[in-house]
Enzyme design. Structure first.
Site, mmCIF file in Angstrom:
data_model
loop_
_atom_site.group_PDB
_atom_site.id
_atom_site.type_symbol
_atom_site.label_atom_id
_atom_site.label_comp_id
_atom_site.label_asym_id
_atom_site.label_seq_id
_atom_site.Cartn_x
_atom_site.Cartn_y
_atom_site.Cartn_z
ATOM 1 N N CYS A 110 0.824 -1.205 0.000
ATOM 2 C CA CYS A 110 0.000 0.000 0.000
ATOM 3 C C CYS A 110 0.865 1.264 0.000
ATOM 4 C CB CYS A 110 -0.969 -0.050 1.183
ATOM 5 S SG CYS A 110 -2.350 1.093 1.088
ATOM 6 N N HIS A 111 0.755 2.101 1.030
ATOM 7 C CA HIS A 111 1.533 3.339 1.127
ATOM 8 C C HIS A 111 2.917 3.135 1.744
ATOM 9 C CE1 HIS A 111 -2.498 4.995 0.524
ATOM 10 N NE2 HIS A 111 -1.921 6.131 0.182
#
Length: 181
Positions: A110-111
């Protein structure tokens, strides 16, 4: 995964996406490894399900006390707030970079690649992430691909990346495979 492998999970005190912590954690345990929660402060961390508070989890060690040499691999779960905080903490950035310097496998979802950008370890690597990091990764010298999982072995270590919670099955399999190496 061979018994005895210890995998660090680096998270901020607040903001990790719970499923991106718990699913890889379970996968490491099921593969015979020992997951350990490392954070920037002791006590407990607060996980989230998107923007809502979810569970809390006990910290095993802080980045100031944990020796990266004592771990066989690193998982960087996502959530927006988690890596955004970690990339501002020099000790957390050094902890993550140490796995690259030692040639140990790293898995980020994800991030989470924001922390890797700050650690200056993505240049020349191919990876994926949440789509909004595409430009950040490109500016840091990485090649971004929109794929469920990307396993990059062109560098000092194996780097496993995925985009989102929907990719967790593939991410967990690729991560545990990399940690077994």
């Amino acid at each position: 995964m061979a018994n005895g492998k210890t995998i660090a999970f680096l998270v901020a005190p607040e903001g990790v996406e719970q499923v991106e912590l718990t699913e890889p954690w379970k996968a490491v345990k099921q593969a015979g490894g020992t997951p350990r929660l490392v954070s920037t402060s002791s006590g407990q961390i607060q996980a989230f399900k998107h923007l809502d508070k979810a569970g809390t989890f006990a910290v095993d060690a802080t980045v100031d006390d944990a020796d990266p040499a004592g771990f066989d691999g690193l998982v960087l779960p996502g959530g927006v707030a988690n890596p955004d905080f970690l990339r501002t903490v020099p000790g957390a950035v050094r902890f993550a970079r140490a796995f690259f310097d030692a040639g140990k496998p790293v898995a980020a979802i994800c991030h989470a690649p924001w922390t890797l950008i700050e650690a200056d370890v993505v240049r020349g690597r191919t990876l994926t992430s949440w789509p909004s990091l595409r430009t950040d990764l490109g500016n840091a010298g990485a090649t971004w691909k929109d794929q469920e999982v990307v396993v990059c072995t062109d560098g000092p270590n194996t780097l496993v990346t995925s985009r989102k919670p929907g990719d967790l099955k593939a991410f967990c399999q690729a991560a545990t495979d990399a940690f077994a190496v």
